[in-house]
Design a protein around this motif. Structure first.
Motif, PDB file in Angstrom:
ATOM      1  N   ALA A  20      42.766  51.382  37.986  1.00 26.98           N
ATOM      2  CA  ALA A  20      42.648  50.759  37.368  1.00 26.98           C
ATOM      3  C   ALA A  20      41.829  50.047  36.986  1.00 26.98           C
ATOM      4  O   ALA A  20      41.303  49.259  36.380  1.00 26.98           O
ATOM      5  CB  ALA A  20      43.691  51.445  36.364  1.00 26.98           C
ATOM      6  N   ALA A  21      42.795  48.475  36.925  1.00 27.26           N
ATOM      7  CA  ALA A  21      42.458  47.129  37.421  1.00 27.26           C
ATOM      8  C   ALA A  21      41.351  46.393  37.202  1.00 27.26           C
ATOM      9  O   ALA A  21      40.288  45.910  37.350  1.00 27.26           O
ATOM     10  CB  ALA A  21      44.004  46.422  37.820  1.00 27.26           C
ATOM     11  N   ILE A  22      40.760  47.557  39.220  1.00 20.71           N
ATOM     12  CA  ILE A  22      38.989  46.747  39.155  1.00 20.71           C
ATOM     13  C   ILE A  22      38.718  47.536  38.466  1.00 20.71           C
ATOM     14  O   ILE A  22      37.497  47.101  38.073  1.00 20.71           O
ATOM     15  CB  ILE A  22      39.216  47.899  40.381  1.00 20.71           C
ATOM     16  CG1 ILE A  22      40.380  47.020  41.599  1.00 20.71           C
ATOM     17  CG2 ILE A  22      37.712  47.598  41.055  1.00 20.71           C
ATOM     18  CD1 ILE A  22      39.664  45.930  42.097  1.00 20.71           C
ATOM     19  N   GLU A  23      38.367  49.581  37.579  1.00 17.62           N
ATOM     20  CA  GLU A  23      37.700  48.998  36.476  1.00 17.62           C
ATOM     21  C   GLU A  23      37.142  48.241  35.763  1.00 17.62           C
ATOM     22  O   GLU A  23      36.749  47.870  35.353  1.00 17.62           O
ATOM     23  CB  GLU A  23      38.196  51.083  36.646  1.00 17.62           C
ATOM     24  CG  GLU A  23      37.629  51.831  37.286  1.00 17.62           C
ATOM     25  CD  GLU A  23      38.567  53.174  37.487  1.00 17.62           C
ATOM     26  OE1 GLU A  23      38.504  53.396  35.875  1.00 17.62           O
ATOM     27  OE2 GLU A  23      39.055  54.198  38.135  1.00 17.62           O
ATOM     28  N   VAL A  24      39.010  47.864  35.123  1.00 15.57           N
ATOM     29  CA  VAL A  24      38.589  47.811  33.929  1.00 15.57           C
ATOM     30  C   VAL A  24      38.137  45.745  34.066  1.00 15.57           C
ATOM     31  O   VAL A  24      37.251  45.902  33.466  1.00 15.57           O
ATOM     32  CB  VAL A  24      39.644  47.490  33.629  1.00 15.57           C
ATOM     33  CG1 VAL A  24      39.732  47.088  31.951  1.00 15.57           C
ATOM     34  CG2 VAL A  24      40.450  48.933  32.806  1.00 15.57           C
ATOM     35  N   PHE A  25      38.349  45.377  35.255  1.00 12.06           N
ATOM     36  CA  PHE A  25      38.172  43.899  35.627  1.00 12.06           C
ATOM     37  C   PHE A  25      36.610  43.868  35.330  1.00 12.06           C
ATOM     38  O   PHE A  25      35.587  43.323  34.921  1.00 12.06           O
ATOM     39  CB  PHE A  25      38.415  43.253  36.990  1.00 12.06           C
ATOM     40  CG  PHE A  25      39.816  42.901  36.426  1.00 12.06           C
ATOM     41  CD1 PHE A  25      40.698  41.806  35.452  1.00 12.06           C
ATOM     42  CD2 PHE A  25      40.901  43.101  36.897  1.00 12.06           C
ATOM     43  CE1 PHE A  25      42.000  41.577  35.392  1.00 12.06           C
ATOM     44  CE2 PHE A  25      43.009  42.797  36.798  1.00 12.06           C
ATOM     45  CZ  PHE A  25      42.557  42.046  35.910  1.00 12.06           C
ATOM     46  N   SER A  26      35.913  45.199  35.805  1.00 12.41           N
ATOM     47  CA  SER A  26      34.627  45.383  36.623  1.00 12.41           C
ATOM     48  C   SER A  26      34.236  45.593  35.250  1.00 12.41           C
ATOM     49  O   SER A  26      32.705  44.354  35.456  1.00 12.41           O
ATOM     50  CB  SER A  26      33.870  46.172  37.759  1.00 12.41           C
ATOM     51  OG  SER A  26      34.284  47.384  37.302  1.00 12.41           O
ATOM     52  N   PHE A  30      36.823  38.839  33.815  1.00 15.33           N
ATOM     53  CA  PHE A  30      38.396  38.681  33.277  1.00 15.33           C
ATOM     54  C   PHE A  30      38.825  38.212  32.419  1.00 15.33           C
ATOM     55  O   PHE A  30      39.523  38.606  32.221  1.00 15.33           O
ATOM     56  CB  PHE A  30      38.458  37.356  35.063  1.00 15.33           C
ATOM     57  CG  PHE A  30      40.079  36.582  35.341  1.00 15.33           C
ATOM     58  CD1 PHE A  30      40.797  37.429  35.495  1.00 15.33           C
ATOM     59  CD2 PHE A  30      40.156  35.526  34.581  1.00 15.33           C
ATOM     60  CE1 PHE A  30      42.451  37.297  35.560  1.00 15.33           C
ATOM     61  CE2 PHE A  30      41.177  35.546  34.584  1.00 15.33           C
ATOM     62  CZ  PHE A  30      42.521  36.045  35.352  1.00 15.33           C
ATOM     63  N   HIS A  31      38.123  37.792  31.834  1.00 18.59           N
ATOM     64  CA  HIS A  31      39.127  36.592  30.611  1.00 18.59           C
ATOM     65  C   HIS A  31      39.236  38.108  29.144  1.00 18.59           C
ATOM     66  O   HIS A  31      40.436  38.025  29.000  1.00 18.59           O
ATOM     67  CB  HIS A  31      38.073  35.552  30.422  1.00 18.59           C
ATOM     68  CG  HIS A  31      38.264  34.565  31.147  1.00 18.59           C
ATOM     69  ND1 HIS A  31      39.087  34.022  31.446  1.00 18.59           N
ATOM     70  CD2 HIS A  31      37.377  34.029  31.890  1.00 18.59           C
ATOM     71  CE1 HIS A  31      39.248  32.662  32.124  1.00 18.59           C
ATOM     72  NE2 HIS A  31      37.938  32.913  32.451  1.00 18.59           N
ATOM     73  N   ALA A  32      38.322  38.533  29.330  1.00 17.02           N
ATOM     74  CA  ALA A  32      38.262  40.008  28.714  1.00 17.02           C
ATOM     75  C   ALA A  32      39.118  40.937  28.716  1.00 17.02           C
ATOM     76  O   ALA A  32      39.036  42.093  27.941  1.00 17.02           O
ATOM     77  CB  ALA A  32      36.477  39.966  27.726  1.00 17.02           C
ATOM     78  N   ARG A 104      31.368  49.928  44.167  1.00 16.67           N
ATOM     79  CA  ARG A 104      30.647  49.025  42.980  1.00 16.67           C
ATOM     80  C   ARG A 104      31.655  48.345  42.317  1.00 16.67           C
ATOM     81  O   ARG A 104      31.336  47.123  42.000  1.00 16.67           O
ATOM     82  CB  ARG A 104      29.263  49.856  41.834  1.00 16.67           C
ATOM     83  CG  ARG A 104      28.358  50.496  43.251  1.00 16.67           C
ATOM     84  CD  ARG A 104      27.405  51.757  42.596  1.00 16.67           C
ATOM     85  NE  ARG A 104      26.249  52.278  43.026  1.00 16.67           N
ATOM     86  CZ  ARG A 104      26.080  52.556  43.124  1.00 16.67           C
ATOM     87  NH1 ARG A 104      25.111  52.956  41.750  1.00 16.67           N
ATOM     88  NH2 ARG A 104      24.718  53.096  43.844  1.00 16.67           N
ATOM     89  N   SER A 105      32.951  48.945  41.325  1.00 19.48           N
ATOM     90  CA  SER A 105      33.272  48.446  40.913  1.00 19.48           C
ATOM     91  C   SER A 105      34.229  47.136  42.019  1.00 19.48           C
ATOM     92  O   SER A 105      34.149  45.821  41.515  1.00 19.48           O
ATOM     93  CB  SER A 105      34.326  48.865  40.369  1.00 19.48           C
ATOM     94  OG  SER A 105      33.762  49.893  39.399  1.00 19.48           O
ATOM     95  N   SER A 106      34.376  47.394  42.864  1.00 23.19           N
ATOM     96  CA  SER A 106      34.994  46.621  43.310  1.00 23.19           C
ATOM     97  C   SER A 106      33.868  44.959  44.349  1.00 23.19           C
ATOM     98  O   SER A 106      34.566  43.733  44.246  1.00 23.19           O
ATOM     99  CB  SER A 106      35.424  46.900  45.148  1.00 23.19           C
ATOM    100  OG  SER A 106      36.451  48.070  44.540  1.00 23.19           O
ATOM    101  N   TRP A 107      32.881  45.325  44.206  1.00 24.98           N
ATOM    102  CA  TRP A 107      32.416  44.290  44.829  1.00 24.98           C
ATOM    103  C   TRP A 107      32.140  43.904  43.770  1.00 24.98           C
ATOM    104  O   TRP A 107      31.604  42.280  43.619  1.00 24.98           O
ATOM    105  CB  TRP A 107      30.872  45.059  44.976  1.00 24.98           C
ATOM    106  CG  TRP A 107      29.263  44.448  44.970  1.00 24.98           C
ATOM    107  CD1 TRP A 107      28.507  43.800  44.222  1.00 24.98           C
ATOM    108  CD2 TRP A 107      29.271  43.182  45.851  1.00 24.98           C
ATOM    109  NE1 TRP A 107      28.114  42.866  44.322  1.00 24.98           N
ATOM    110  CE2 TRP A 107      28.073  42.635  45.395  1.00 24.98           C
ATOM    111  CE3 TRP A 107      29.816  43.136  47.247  1.00 24.98           C
ATOM    112  CZ2 TRP A 107      27.783  41.282  46.236  1.00 24.98           C
ATOM    113  CZ3 TRP A 107      29.459  41.730  48.113  1.00 24.98           C
ATOM    114  CH2 TRP A 107      28.206  40.989  47.512  1.00 24.98           C
ATOM    115  N   MET A 108      31.697  44.058  42.352  1.00 22.28           N
ATOM    116  CA  MET A 108      31.737  43.147  41.166  1.00 22.28           C
ATOM    117  C   MET A 108      32.912  42.295  41.067  1.00 22.28           C
ATOM    118  O   MET A 108      33.048  41.402  40.621  1.00 22.28           O
ATOM    119  CB  MET A 108      31.679  44.170  39.596  1.00 22.28           C
ATOM    120  CG  MET A 108      30.046  44.569  39.980  1.00 22.28           C
ATOM    121  SD  MET A 108      28.691  44.019  39.931  1.00 22.28           S
ATOM    122  CE  MET A 108      29.021  43.334  37.883  1.00 22.28           C
ATOM    123  N   VAL A 109      34.053  42.811  40.780  1.00 15.96           N
ATOM    124  CA  VAL A 109      35.349  41.928  40.963  1.00 15.96           C
ATOM    125  C   VAL A 109      35.609  41.163  41.899  1.00 15.96           C
ATOM    126  O   VAL A 109      35.342  39.752  41.660  1.00 15.96           O
ATOM    127  CB  VAL A 109      36.741  43.055  40.837  1.00 15.96           C
ATOM    128  CG1 VAL A 109      37.382  42.698  40.846  1.00 15.96           C
ATOM    129  CG2 VAL A 109      36.746  43.778  39.845  1.00 15.96           C
TER     130      VAL A 109
END
Length: 195
Positions: A20-26, A30-32, A104-109
């Motif tokens: 869930a964190a990876i999805e939301v961070f991506s 981070f700040h938002a 893809r979300s992991s790459w963004m993070v």
């Protein structure tokens, strides 16, 4: 939310929170991103999230650690000593780009958000430095006459930088893994022939 809080083994719950964190961070950066939004996505209470991860920084670090290990694992087949250096490079490219395509979300993070956070940039740079060293080694092993005029470290920096730019295109769905692999492999071997 009550349906999402049924009793799960700790390891399963941790992975659920990290996913869930990876999805939301991506999605938000981070700040938002708030712990509230991650808890909601994981379908757990905010106090439970804080019980497992004491702060947003701790949770982000856990995400980077887990995704970094999976990223390295994706390229492990390239270390097969029975392969030629060119085959190793190709396997590394395929592993790298397939990871980006499937995560893809992991790459963004990992490579787009963590590098911009002072507290985490060192972790990402360390991983990047290992990738550059591996690439330089493969380039040197594949060169028939690796004389002092070849700066394999600099060539590896250029290739990894190009790889990251192409990976962004893969993550954005603009190019597929096969096309991206062909492009980067051709770039590497043309550069070696020209030097």
């Amino acid at each position: 939310m009550a349906g999402g809080t049924k009793r799960l083994p700790r390891a399963v719950r941790e992975q659920q929170m990290l996913d869930a964190a990876i999805e939301v961070f991506s999605e938000n950066g981070f700040h938002a991103t708030s712990m509230d939004s991650i808890a909601a996505r994981a379908q757990i209470s905010k106090p439970m999230l804080y019980l497992y991860y004491g702060s947003k920084d701790e949770l982000f670090a856990a995400c980077i650690h887990r995704e970094g290990l999976e990223f390295v694992q994706a390229m492990t087949p390239a270390a097969d000593p029975s392969l030629s250096p060119r085959e190793q490079l190709r396997k590394a490219l395929v592993g790298f780009l397939t990871f980006v395509d499937q995560h893809r979300s992991s790459w963004m993070v990992l490579y787009r958000q963590a590098i911009g956070q002072q507290a985490f940039a060192g972790q990402v740079q360390s991983s990047r430095d290992r990738l550059i060293a591996l690439t330089a080694s493969l380039l040197e092993m594949s060169t028939k006459d690796p004389g002092p005029e070849h700066d394999f470290g600099l060539m590896a920096v250029a290739l990894v930088g190009a790889g990251e730019a192409v990976a962004d295109r893969v993550a954005g769905g603009e190019v597929d893994v096969h096309q991206a692999t062909e492009l980067l492999e051709t770039l590497a071997w043309r550069g070696l022939r020209a030097s």
